[in-house]
Write a protein that holds these residues in place. Structure first.
Motif, short mmCIF file in Angstrom:
data_model
loop_
_atom_site.label_atom_id
_atom_site.label_comp_id
_atom_site.label_asym_id
_atom_site.label_seq_id
_atom_site.Cartn_x
_atom_site.Cartn_y
_atom_site.Cartn_z
N ALA A 117 28.03 31.89 33.10
CA ALA A 117 28.40 33.13 32.42
C ALA A 117 29.71 33.70 32.96
O ALA A 117 30.53 34.22 32.19
CB ALA A 117 27.29 34.17 32.56
N THR A 173 29.41 29.23 40.55
CA THR A 173 28.73 30.37 39.92
C THR A 173 27.93 29.94 38.70
O THR A 173 28.04 28.80 38.22
CB THR A 173 29.77 31.44 39.50
OG1 THR A 173 29.07 32.60 39.03
CG2 THR A 173 30.69 30.93 38.39
N TYR A 174 27.13 30.88 38.20
CA TYR A 174 26.47 30.68 36.92
C TYR A 174 27.56 30.63 35.85
O TYR A 174 28.56 31.34 35.93
CB TYR A 174 25.49 31.83 36.65
CG TYR A 174 24.76 31.69 35.35
CD1 TYR A 174 24.10 30.51 35.02
CD2 TYR A 174 24.72 32.73 34.42
CE1 TYR A 174 23.45 30.36 33.83
CE2 TYR A 174 24.06 32.59 33.21
CZ TYR A 174 23.43 31.40 32.92
OH TYR A 174 22.78 31.26 31.73
N LEU A 215 26.85 39.19 30.41
CA LEU A 215 28.02 38.42 29.94
C LEU A 215 29.03 39.35 29.29
O LEU A 215 30.24 39.25 29.54
CB LEU A 215 27.56 37.33 28.96
CG LEU A 215 28.68 36.52 28.29
CD1 LEU A 215 29.42 35.65 29.31
CD2 LEU A 215 28.13 35.65 27.17
N TYR A 231 19.20 41.66 32.99
CA TYR A 231 18.30 40.63 32.46
C TYR A 231 16.96 40.76 33.20
O TYR A 231 16.95 41.11 34.39
CB TYR A 231 18.96 39.27 32.72
CG TYR A 231 18.24 38.09 32.13
CD1 TYR A 231 18.27 37.83 30.77
CD2 TYR A 231 17.53 37.21 32.95
CE1 TYR A 231 17.61 36.74 30.24
CE2 TYR A 231 16.87 36.11 32.42
CZ TYR A 231 16.90 35.88 31.06
OH TYR A 231 16.25 34.80 30.54
N LEU A 266 30.94 41.47 31.80
CA LEU A 266 32.03 40.70 32.41
C LEU A 266 33.22 40.56 31.46
O LEU A 266 34.37 40.84 31.84
CB LEU A 266 31.53 39.30 32.79
CG LEU A 266 30.58 39.20 33.98
CD1 LEU A 266 29.81 37.86 33.96
CD2 LEU A 266 31.35 39.34 35.29
C1 LIG Z 1 22.48 36.69 34.96
C2 LIG Z 1 23.88 36.47 35.31
C3 LIG Z 1 24.92 36.71 34.38
C4 LIG Z 1 24.69 37.00 32.94
O1 LIG Z 1 23.89 38.08 32.65
P1 LIG Z 1 23.20 38.17 31.19
O2 LIG Z 1 22.66 39.57 31.17
O3 LIG Z 1 22.14 37.13 31.15
O4 LIG Z 1 24.25 37.96 30.18
C5 LIG Z 1 26.22 36.58 34.82
N1 LIG Z 1 26.50 36.20 36.06
C6 LIG Z 1 25.54 35.94 36.97
C7 LIG Z 1 25.94 35.54 38.35
C8 LIG Z 1 24.20 36.05 36.62
O5 LIG Z 1 23.25 35.76 37.52
#
Ligand SMILES: *Cc1c(COP(=O)(O)O)cnc(C)c1O
Length: 384
Positions: free
Chosen positions: A92, A89-90, A61, A192, A64
């Motif tokens: 985040a 999308t997720y 996060l 992650y 980004l």
């Molecule tokens: C896992 C993920 C994130 C965030 O990553 P974190 O390390 O958990 O903050 C962002 N975008 C996508 C598409 C993800 O799969």
């Protein structure tokens, strides 16, 4: 047979000795944040990803949001600018755009690839549009050549959320004459623990060919400072830990072989699952463009998905849904109707239908051939 969706202990077990050695070396070094392991991992992972510079940060996060904030500090984006983001999308990805003070404008995905639909970019553009943040969802690269071309024509910046696509590659030499450069302004990674290359805790990285951008991201992650107690920006604390860098350095050499195994499993699913209820994803013409972070199938409706999930559960097979609620329908964005966080938009029928009908089955490199056969059998026996 019990087949969990993803068993992280099993993922890391073959490297236990190397991971313990890495941890001991860091403990004994007496240096725990942004040191020689981080520096080495930044260099190795940036090179592996095809970029000149890597800046380790606390998580995906932050990778980004800090790459976007750095563009603002450099004057190439301004607060309130609009960034095109895929609607499925997720969350985040969307949160990061808001965190940087920018406005995410959602664009429907392509049903075939699950990624942002390049043919829908033009309609989403307004006079405030300044960039595109593509996401390589489920491990499949978005159609970057189309996105780069579109961005070049309109003078937009291009970013990638590569949190699910470590090691996915474009190899289309004929394209270099079509696009000015086969790269984006910056790419954000997450490490992650569940990602294709996962740490044993939180970690992230921004990679870029832009030395100035890399420098500002590094400052922003360190309270806006590169010289102790001299603060150029109002930054945050988001730095890569030495212990995570050491773990990631130990794991990186194996990433290509894990991705190859994921491709092998995905290819078996695509050729051996023959249940008309289960719509399989497509293998890209060049299989290297997909690293199968997850293997996602679609069924006709929500009730069928619930039934399939139950059926697989009864066979001991774990599944997950990525993602059951798209960002624009989350409570977090309930006030988005006012147009401050997300512009007032029509609904997103494709993203909403995906949220109701997608389901992911195990595809991690630790699966045995027998487990894959078991999953294929269970899918083929499903009736709704
Ligand atoms: C896992 C993920 C994130 C965030 O990553 P974190 O390390 O958990 O903050 C962002 N975008 C996508 C598409 C993800 O799969």
């Amino acid at each position: 047979m019990k087949i969990p969706f993803l068993d992280l202990k099993q993922v890391n077990a073959p490297y236990m000795d190397a991971l313990k050695d890495a941890a001991s070396a860091v403990v004994e070094s007496g240096w725990y944040i942004r040191g020689s392991y981080s520096e080495k991992f930044e260099k190795e992972f940036a090179a592996y990803s095809g970029y000149a510079y890597g800046v380790g940060v606390g998580n995906g996060l932050d990778a980004l949001s800090l790459m976007l904030r750095a563009e603002i500090e450099l004057g190439r984006l301004a607060p309130g600018d609009e960034i095109l983001v895929p609607a499925n999308t997720y969350i985040a990805t969307v949160l990061a755009v808001n965190a940087a003070g920018l406005v995410p404008v959602l664009v429907e995905p392509d049903e075939r690839t699950f990624n942002i639909d390049p043919t829908k970019l033009a309609d989403a553009c307004t006079e405030k549009t300044r960039g595109i943040l593509a996401v390589h969802l489920y491990g499949r690269l978005a159609d970057m050549p189309a996105i780069w071309n579109f961005a070049k024509d309109r003078g937009l910046l291009v970013f990638e959320d590569a949190a699910q696509s470590h090691g996915a590659r474009f190899d289309r030499p004929h394209l270099s004459s079509l696009v000015s450069r086969l790269s984006s302004n910056a790419v954000a990674y997450s490490f992650y623990p569940t990602k294709n290359l996962g740490a044993l805790g939180d970690a992230g990285m921004v990679v870029t060919d832009d030395a100035e951008l890399a420098r500002v991201v590094r400052m922003l992650g360190n309270y806006g400072s590169e010289q102790k107690y001299v603060n150029r920006y109002r930054g945050v604390n988001s730095r890569l830990d030495e212990i995570q860098a050491a773990f990631l350095l130990a794991k990186l050499p194996h990433l290509d072989s894990w991705n190859a195994r994921r491709r092998e499993i995905a290819a078996r699913y695509c050729s051996e699952v023959k249940n008309p209820v289960v719509r399989l994803p497509e293998i890209p013409a060049d299989p290297r463009e997909h690293v199968w972070h997850v293997f996602t199938v679609r069924v006709p409706d929500r009730a069928t998905r619930d039934a399939l999930q139950k059926h697989l559960e009864s066979r001991g097979i774990g599944t997950l849904v990525f993602y059951p609620i798209p960002p624009h329908l989350q409570e977090a964005y309930a006030e988005a109707a006012e147009g401050t966080l997300l512009p007032v938009n029509p609904d997103f029928p494709i993203a909403e239908s995906m949220a109701e009908t997608v389901i992911s089955i195990p595809v991690s490199q630790v699966l045995t051939d027998d487990q894959v056969s078991e999953i294929i059998g269970a899918l083929n026996e499903f009736v709704c």
